[in-house]
Design a protein around this motif. Sequence first.
Motif, PDB file in Angstrom:
ATOM      1  N   PRO A  12      53.643 -66.563 -38.354  1.00 26.51           N
ATOM      2  CA  PRO A  12      54.239 -65.227 -38.228  1.00 26.51           C
ATOM      3  C   PRO A  12      54.498 -64.589 -39.583  1.00 26.51           C
ATOM      4  CG  PRO A  12      55.532 -66.888 -37.040  1.00 26.51           C
ATOM      5  CD  PRO A  12      54.502 -67.614 -37.840  1.00 26.51           C
ATOM      6  N   GLU A  15      57.777 -59.573 -39.957  1.00 23.78           N
ATOM      7  CA  GLU A  15      58.273 -58.800 -38.819  1.00 23.78           C
ATOM      8  C   GLU A  15      57.765 -59.339 -37.488  1.00 23.78           C
ATOM      9  OE1 GLU A  15      60.292 -55.943 -39.150  1.00 23.78           O
ATOM     10  OE2 GLU A  15      60.432 -56.410 -41.285  1.00 23.78           O
ATOM     11  N   GLU A  16      57.318 -60.606 -37.439  1.00 18.85           N
ATOM     12  CA  GLU A  16      56.719 -61.162 -36.232  1.00 18.85           C
ATOM     13  C   GLU A  16      57.405 -62.461 -35.825  1.00 18.85           C
ATOM     14  OE1 GLU A  16      52.058 -60.038 -36.586  1.00 18.85           O
ATOM     15  OE2 GLU A  16      52.785 -61.559 -37.982  1.00 18.85           O
ATOM     16  N   VAL A  17      57.189 -62.821 -34.550  1.00 19.80           N
ATOM     17  CA  VAL A  17      57.621 -64.117 -34.040  1.00 19.80           C
ATOM     18  C   VAL A  17      56.444 -64.736 -33.299  1.00 19.80           C
ATOM     19  CG1 VAL A  17      60.073 -63.563 -33.862  1.00 19.80           C
ATOM     20  CG2 VAL A  17      58.573 -63.157 -31.914  1.00 19.80           C
ATOM     21  N   LEU A  18      56.421 -66.062 -33.219  1.00 20.37           N
ATOM     22  CA  LEU A  18      55.376 -66.791 -32.515  1.00 20.37           C
ATOM     23  C   LEU A  18      55.863 -67.060 -31.104  1.00 20.37           C
ATOM     24  CD1 LEU A  18      52.645 -68.289 -32.700  1.00 20.37           C
ATOM     25  CD2 LEU A  18      53.939 -70.313 -33.403  1.00 20.37           C
ATOM     26  N   ARG A  27      50.718 -66.726 -29.503  1.00 21.05           N
ATOM     27  CA  ARG A  27      50.372 -65.387 -29.972  1.00 21.05           C
ATOM     28  C   ARG A  27      51.530 -64.836 -30.786  1.00 21.05           C
ATOM     29  NH1 ARG A  27      52.295 -61.382 -25.916  1.00 21.05           N
ATOM     30  NH2 ARG A  27      53.276 -62.619 -24.316  1.00 21.05           N
ATOM     31  N   LEU A  28      51.201 -63.912 -31.689  1.00 19.32           N
ATOM     32  CA  LEU A  28      52.205 -63.264 -32.532  1.00 19.32           C
ATOM     33  C   LEU A  28      52.616 -61.950 -31.898  1.00 19.32           C
ATOM     34  CD1 LEU A  28      50.595 -63.851 -36.030  1.00 19.32           C
ATOM     35  CD2 LEU A  28      52.487 -65.102 -35.009  1.00 19.32           C
ATOM     36  N   VAL A  29      53.907 -61.683 -31.894  1.00 17.77           N
ATOM     37  CA  VAL A  29      54.412 -60.406 -31.394  1.00 17.77           C
ATOM     38  C   VAL A  29      55.453 -59.877 -32.366  1.00 17.77           C
ATOM     39  CG1 VAL A  29      54.005 -60.954 -28.962  1.00 17.77           C
ATOM     40  CG2 VAL A  29      56.220 -61.461 -29.967  1.00 17.77           C
ATOM     41  N   GLU A  30      55.623 -58.570 -32.359  1.00 15.08           N
ATOM     42  CA  GLU A  30      56.669 -57.942 -33.156  1.00 15.08           C
ATOM     43  C   GLU A  30      57.812 -57.596 -32.220  1.00 15.08           C
ATOM     44  OE1 GLU A  30      57.335 -53.961 -35.841  1.00 15.08           O
ATOM     45  OE2 GLU A  30      55.358 -54.880 -35.839  1.00 15.08           O
TER      46      GLU A  30
END
Length: 147
Positions: A12, A15-18, A27-30
Amino acid sequence: AKDLETPALPIPGDEEVLVLSEPEGARLVEPIKPAQARKRHQRKYATGQLTEESSFYFTGPDAALNLRAHNLETFLMLAEGVDEETWEYHRAQGDYSRWMKEGIKDKRLSAEVAEVEQDTGLDSTVSRQRIAELVQRRYTAPATTGG
């Protein structure tokens, strides 16, 4: 014992989390940040009192000045009044965008301000106006009409 291969997981960014889920996998998301906290921080940066270390200082090329902007409102007022040489000195060094990123902690604003800093076709008057517009657009509440 048999070595099990595990797939490489994405790393990540700031500004992202796994997120691990079935059947998508990793997947990576913000994440969406709470609006209340964001508004509180925006007020702090716009009109609050930043620490001395987080403040912006207009010094000029010869360090003849020491004008402290402890928030964005003060920054805009001082920016309007400093001499052209001081304004251009800080602009050429990328000081405004660096402060937006490090002191104000706004990467998006920093990137927008950096574009203005790097546009050598702009004179100091236009670059001041553009940076002021960018700051005001992000940190000033829109005017409302009473009825």
